[in-house]
Design a protein around this motif. Structure first.
Motif, PDB file in Angstrom:
ATOM      1  N   LEU A 163       0.953  -1.389   0.412  1.00  0.00           N
ATOM      2  CA  LEU A 163       0.247   0.062  -0.011  1.00  0.00           C
ATOM      3  C   LEU A 163       0.336   1.508   0.169  1.00  0.00           C
ATOM      4  O   LEU A 163       1.832   1.637   0.715  1.00  0.00           O
ATOM      5  N   GLY A 164       0.178   2.594  -0.701  1.00  0.00           N
ATOM      6  CA  GLY A 164       1.501   3.753  -0.916  1.00  0.00           C
ATOM      7  C   GLY A 164       0.380   4.390  -1.694  1.00  0.00           C
ATOM      8  O   GLY A 164      -0.537   4.479  -2.604  1.00  0.00           O
ATOM      9  N   PHE A 165       1.556   5.556  -1.808  1.00  0.00           N
ATOM     10  CA  PHE A 165       1.085   6.279  -3.005  1.00  0.00           C
ATOM     11  C   PHE A 165       1.723   6.490  -4.550  1.00  0.00           C
ATOM     12  O   PHE A 165       2.909   6.117  -4.741  1.00  0.00           O
ATOM     13  N   PHE A 166       1.001   6.629  -5.346  1.00  0.00           N
ATOM     14  CA  PHE A 166       1.189   6.790  -6.745  1.00  0.00           C
ATOM     15  C   PHE A 166       0.275   7.303  -7.711  1.00  0.00           C
ATOM     16  O   PHE A 166      -1.029   8.084  -6.827  1.00  0.00           O
ATOM     17  N   ASN A 167       0.595   7.619  -8.775  1.00  0.00           N
ATOM     18  CA  ASN A 167       0.367   7.991 -10.303  1.00  0.00           C
ATOM     19  C   ASN A 167      -0.037   7.059 -11.384  1.00  0.00           C
ATOM     20  O   ASN A 167       0.612   6.259 -11.670  1.00  0.00           O
ATOM     21  N   PRO A 168      -1.852   7.246 -10.904  1.00  0.00           N
ATOM     22  CA  PRO A 168      -2.253   5.864 -11.994  1.00  0.00           C
ATOM     23  C   PRO A 168      -1.735   6.856 -13.712  1.00  0.00           C
ATOM     24  O   PRO A 168      -2.586   7.691 -14.084  1.00  0.00           O
ATOM     25  N   GLY A 169      -1.449   5.923 -15.089  1.00  0.00           N
ATOM     26  CA  GLY A 169      -1.155   5.959 -16.342  1.00  0.00           C
ATOM     27  C   GLY A 169      -0.609   6.576 -16.733  1.00  0.00           C
ATOM     28  O   GLY A 169       0.830   7.439 -15.602  1.00  0.00           O
ATOM     29  N   SER A 170      -0.773   8.956 -17.035  1.00  0.00           N
ATOM     30  CA  SER A 170       0.467   9.278 -17.078  1.00  0.00           C
ATOM     31  C   SER A 170      -0.419  10.428 -16.418  1.00  0.00           C
ATOM     32  O   SER A 170      -0.262  11.762 -16.739  1.00  0.00           O
ATOM     33  N   SER A 171      -1.412   9.829 -15.324  1.00  0.00           N
ATOM     34  CA  SER A 171      -1.982  10.716 -14.889  1.00  0.00           C
ATOM     35  C   SER A 171      -0.668  12.502 -13.674  1.00  0.00           C
ATOM     36  O   SER A 171      -0.502  11.328 -13.194  1.00  0.00           O
ATOM     37  N   SER A 172      -0.863  13.404 -13.384  1.00  0.00           N
ATOM     38  CA  SER A 172       0.289  13.731 -12.359  1.00  0.00           C
ATOM     39  C   SER A 172      -0.795  13.655 -10.973  1.00  0.00           C
ATOM     40  O   SER A 172       0.084  13.882  -9.875  1.00  0.00           O
ATOM     41  N   HIS A 173      -2.010  13.669 -10.081  1.00  0.00           N
ATOM     42  CA  HIS A 173      -2.631  13.357  -9.481  1.00  0.00           C
ATOM     43  C   HIS A 173      -1.426  12.127  -8.533  1.00  0.00           C
ATOM     44  O   HIS A 173      -1.457  11.049  -9.370  1.00  0.00           O
ATOM     45  N   ARG A 174      -1.977  12.503  -7.645  1.00  0.00           N
ATOM     46  CA  ARG A 174      -1.915  11.067  -6.156  1.00  0.00           C
ATOM     47  C   ARG A 174      -3.152  10.379  -5.702  1.00  0.00           C
ATOM     48  O   ARG A 174      -3.848  11.095  -5.184  1.00  0.00           O
ATOM     49  N   TYR A 175      -2.620   9.866  -5.638  1.00  0.00           N
ATOM     50  CA  TYR A 175      -3.812   8.527  -4.780  1.00  0.00           C
ATOM     51  C   TYR A 175      -2.786   7.731  -3.771  1.00  0.00           C
ATOM     52  O   TYR A 175      -1.974   7.310  -4.331  1.00  0.00           O
ATOM     53  N   ILE A 176      -4.314   6.799  -2.700  1.00  0.00           N
ATOM     54  CA  ILE A 176      -3.480   5.670  -2.076  1.00  0.00           C
ATOM     55  C   ILE A 176      -3.926   4.599  -2.153  1.00  0.00           C
ATOM     56  O   ILE A 176      -5.300   4.186  -2.530  1.00  0.00           O
ATOM     57  N   GLY A 177      -3.484   3.448  -2.590  1.00  0.00           N
ATOM     58  CA  GLY A 177      -3.727   2.354  -3.257  1.00  0.00           C
ATOM     59  C   GLY A 177      -3.088   1.082  -3.022  1.00  0.00           C
ATOM     60  O   GLY A 177      -1.732   1.244  -2.333  1.00  0.00           O
ATOM     61  N   ILE A 178      -3.493  -0.178  -2.665  1.00  0.00           N
ATOM     62  CA  ILE A 178      -2.927  -1.573  -2.816  1.00  0.00           C
ATOM     63  C   ILE A 178      -2.518  -2.180  -4.435  1.00  0.00           C
ATOM     64  O   ILE A 178      -3.361  -1.974  -5.190  1.00  0.00           O
ATOM     65  N   TRP A 179      -1.076  -2.115  -3.871  1.00  0.00           N
ATOM     66  CA  TRP A 179      -1.493  -3.703  -5.558  1.00  0.00           C
ATOM     67  C   TRP A 179       0.209  -4.821  -4.817  1.00  0.00           C
ATOM     68  O   TRP A 179       0.131  -4.632  -3.713  1.00  0.00           O
ATOM     69  N   PHE A 180      -0.725  -5.426  -6.090  1.00  0.00           N
ATOM     70  CA  PHE A 180       0.258  -6.752  -5.935  1.00  0.00           C
ATOM     71  C   PHE A 180       1.244  -5.868  -6.209  1.00  0.00           C
ATOM     72  O   PHE A 180       1.988  -5.409  -7.088  1.00  0.00           O
ATOM     73  N   ASN A 181       2.728  -6.978  -4.759  1.00  0.00           N
ATOM     74  CA  ASN A 181       4.665  -6.366  -4.971  1.00  0.00           C
ATOM     75  C   ASN A 181       5.264  -7.225  -5.237  1.00  0.00           C
ATOM     76  O   ASN A 181       6.311  -6.660  -5.034  1.00  0.00           O
ATOM     77  N   GLN A 182       4.663  -8.872  -5.975  1.00  0.00           N
ATOM     78  CA  GLN A 182       5.586  -9.492  -5.815  1.00  0.00           C
ATOM     79  C   GLN A 182       5.970  -9.713  -8.029  1.00  0.00           C
ATOM     80  O   GLN A 182       6.307 -11.116  -7.852  1.00  0.00           O
ATOM     81  N   ILE A 183       5.054  -8.949  -8.948  1.00  0.00           N
ATOM     82  CA  ILE A 183       4.937  -9.053 -10.004  1.00  0.00           C
ATOM     83  C   ILE A 183       5.597  -8.238 -10.931  1.00  0.00           C
ATOM     84  O   ILE A 183       5.361  -6.879 -10.093  1.00  0.00           O
ATOM     85  N   ALA A 184       6.195  -8.420 -11.547  1.00  0.00           N
ATOM     86  CA  ALA A 184       6.572  -7.325 -12.436  1.00  0.00           C
ATOM     87  C   ALA A 184       5.551  -6.297 -12.928  1.00  0.00           C
ATOM     88  O   ALA A 184       6.507  -4.977 -13.068  1.00  0.00           O
ATOM     89  N   GLU A 185       4.339  -6.335 -13.568  1.00  0.00           N
ATOM     90  CA  GLU A 185       4.016  -4.984 -13.963  1.00  0.00           C
ATOM     91  C   GLU A 185       3.060  -4.419 -12.240  1.00  0.00           C
ATOM     92  O   GLU A 185       2.175  -5.416 -11.929  1.00  0.00           O
ATOM     93  N   LYS A 186       2.614  -3.691 -12.575  1.00  0.00           N
ATOM     94  CA  LYS A 186       2.415  -2.303 -11.370  1.00  0.00           C
ATOM     95  C   LYS A 186       1.295  -2.700 -11.506  1.00  0.00           C
ATOM     96  O   LYS A 186       0.226  -1.887 -12.413  1.00  0.00           O
ATOM     97  N   THR A 187      -0.047  -3.520 -10.645  1.00  0.00           N
ATOM     98  CA  THR A 187      -1.384  -3.937 -11.430  1.00  0.00           C
ATOM     99  C   THR A 187      -1.793  -3.330  -9.718  1.00  0.00           C
ATOM    100  O   THR A 187      -1.786  -3.936  -8.525  1.00  0.00           O
TER     101      THR A 187
END
Length: 576
Positions: A52-76
């Motif tokens: 869980l952390g902060f991220f920018n989706p796609g080409s957006s400059s906005h910041r969001y807090i989200g959850i993603w898979f941590n052990q795969i190459a593609e950030k999902t």
């Protein structure tokens, strides 16, 4: 003197510290330990499966807090907290506030941008902590008791993970649904939603706004009725429908030879897709809607959608109905009673059962009891098994129009539809098997091998009139082979490429249906080298037809002779 190797290493470390942000990981968020975007911090699950952390989706400059898979190459990303309230910079902080809630705010402003918004007693306000579980669930717990007071699994975004429930908690009113992102750059609530609908007998539906697009159907105990191909060796489904909840949840089977990483997503284009991670990429496992017959109400009431070659569909009427338009069907005989008047049921195999939001369910009944219940209730138009995992238990009944049904080449369910005594008799007390749309056989009729000369059987297939009309191009003059005393003979071509000859008997022959069927059964037993072989027959109102194998080298007299023999029964010496 400094060792040159050590000096180079020190310079490299200094360089990395200057140009790269310091990234630290936490295992919990507490009142004394927040998660800050500017520090590049992450909250990791116990085995670091999720982050869980902060991220920018796609080409957006906005910041969001989200959850993603941590052990795969593609950030999902699988969950977003502030999906409709983005941050404009990296000043975001996720912390436990004085009321015990997990809140998102900026470093210079404590007003919550997003919050778990749980009501606590005064004694519990400083007792909260947040942690991320290895199933991808962010939970807010009481530190002393470890009691979960809030969890992200109760507020899904566009992704369904294993062990995450969809549906209604009838005790609290909590209703868990998936909603698409607006776009790949904007995780805000989009146009599409994927819901487990508790009305009637619960089912999975895909919506655009409030418009139903695709009905995956109810759980059959083996699969979802609208997507039979979803069944697999990887997953199990937990379906619950009781006074406390109406929910569905899938999980990965234990003790599999390899680790399975899976997700189910409703995307911004309105597609529901389950994917599996394989080495370096996501691979589609199933998705829907896939074809025209998946579209909700693509065919009208009391008709079902039959797909050909994945691109062409046909709306076919249920037994006892006839076309009103290309997609709508009406009763063949308006006003004929189907209440204690000799009516019964016709079985259609490999079906997606009708919309279960208007179905009645009784899980205590066997299939035989279900049939008896439906027969006693004159408004009951169809029934089916609610659970097929144990040979068929539970009873679903429909009262009124049957809507949103289709056929499948394999899989699907058996659906029993109510027909009047005339239709039941016409169909020779047999049931339509819709698995093979190229030949309208009945289940207790000869199989396909009976028509290739390997076996004889007096119980001939009853051909549907629509099949004959299609085969002869509506009895086109171009397909007429000739005319005999008992009516014309036409050449026809079935959808499977088989050529047939159709003898359309004169309506003034004076034969009743029973006499006609008796003599059809008799002629089927006749064998002689001078006769073409009879394949079946067709009865529709006043129409009576005989269907033969078509042999180009046989004359018209060969067809006419058989008809004269079986209608007059004056040629028995011919077969001595």
């Amino acid at each position: 003197m400094m060792n040159p190797a050590k000096g180079n290493t020190s310079l490299l470390l200094l360089f990395l510290l200057l140009v790269c942000p310091i990234c630290t990981s936490l295992d919990t968020i507490t009142p004394d330990q927040p998660l800050k975007d500017g520090d590049g911090q992450l909250l990791l699950s116990n085995h670091e499966t999720f982050a869980l952390g902060f991220f920018n989706p796609g080409s957006s400059s906005h910041r969001y807090i989200g959850i993603w898979f941590n052990q795969i190459a593609e950030k999902t990303v699988v969950w977003v907290a502030n999906r409709d309230a983005p941050l404009n910079d990296t000043s975001g902080v996720l912390s436990i506030n004085g009321k015990g809630n997990l809140v998102l705010h900026t470093q210079n402003q404590t007003t919550p941008i997003w919050s778990t918004n749980v009501s606590f007693s005064v004694s519990s306000t400083n007792n909260s902590m947040a942690k991320l579980l290895d199933i991808g669930n962010l939970v807010l717990v009481q530190q002393d008791s470890q009691r979960v007071t809030w969890q992200s699994f109760d507020y899904p975004t566009n992704t369904l993970l294993p062990l995450m429930k969809l549906g209604l908690d009838r005790r609290t009113g909590l209703y868990r649904i998936l909603t698409s992102w607006k776009s790949k750059d904007d995780p805000g609530i989009g146009d599409y939603s994927f819901r487990f609908v508790p009305t009637g007998y619960p089912q999975l539906n895909l919506y655009m706004g409030q418009t139903l697009l695709f009905r995956l159907g109810s759980w059959t105990g083996l699969t979802w009725s609208g997507v039979p191909r979803i069944a697999s060796n990887y997953f199990t489904v937990n379906f619950v429908n009781n006074q406390d909840e109406a929910t569905a949840m899938y999980s990965i089977k234990p003790n599999l030879p390899t680790k399975v990483i899976a997700k189910t997503v409703v995307d911004e284009s309105g597609i529901v897709q389950r994917s599996l991670w394989q080495e370096t990429t996501w691979v589609e496992y199933w998705s829907g809607p896939r074809d025209l017959c998946d579209k909700y109400l693509n065919c009208g009431p009391n008709s079902y959608c039959d797909l050909h070659n994945m691109v062409i569909f046909e709306c076919k009427c249920f037994p006892g109905f006839e076309p009103k338009s290309s997609r709508d069907c009406i009763r063949e005989k308006q006003g004929v009673s189907m209440c204690n008047n000799g009516e019964g049921f016709v079985k259609l195999a490999h079906m997606k059962v009708p919309d279960t939001s208007i179905a009645h369910a009784d899980m205590s009944l066997s299939m035989k009891e279900c049939e008896q219940k439906c027969l006693r209730n004159c408004s009951c138009m169809a029934y089916a098994s609610a659970n097929e995992s144990e040979g068929g238990i539970g009873c679903l009944t429909w009262h009124g129009d049957l809507v949103d049904t289709r056929t499948f080449p394999d899989g699907g369910q058996d659906l029993y539809t109510r027909v009047d005594a005339v239709v039941l008799e016409t169909r020779h007390s047999t049931y339509l098997d819709s698995a093979d749309s190229t030949l309208p056989y009945f289940e207790d009729s000869p199989s396909r091998r009976d028509l290739d000369g390997t076996r004889r059987n007096s119980n001939l297939p009853l051909f549907n009139l629509r099949t004959i009309i299609a085969a002869t191009d509506n009895f086109s003059i171009a397909n007429k082979l000739g005319q005999g005393g008992f009516g014309p003979v036409y050449k026809g071509l079935l959808q499977n490429g088989m050529e047939i000859a159709i003898k359309r008997l004169s309506k003034c022959s004076g034969q009743g249906i029973e006499q006609f069927k008796t003599e059809v059964a008799l002629i089927a037993k006749l064998q002689h080298r001078n006769l073409v072989r009879i394949l079946g027959y067709c009865i529709h109102k006043e129409e009576k037809m005989l269907i033969y194998e078509y042999l180009p080298n046989k004359s018209l007299d060969s067809f006419i002779f058989v008809v004269i023999c079986h209608l007059s029964m004056q040629c028995k010496d011919f077969f001595q």
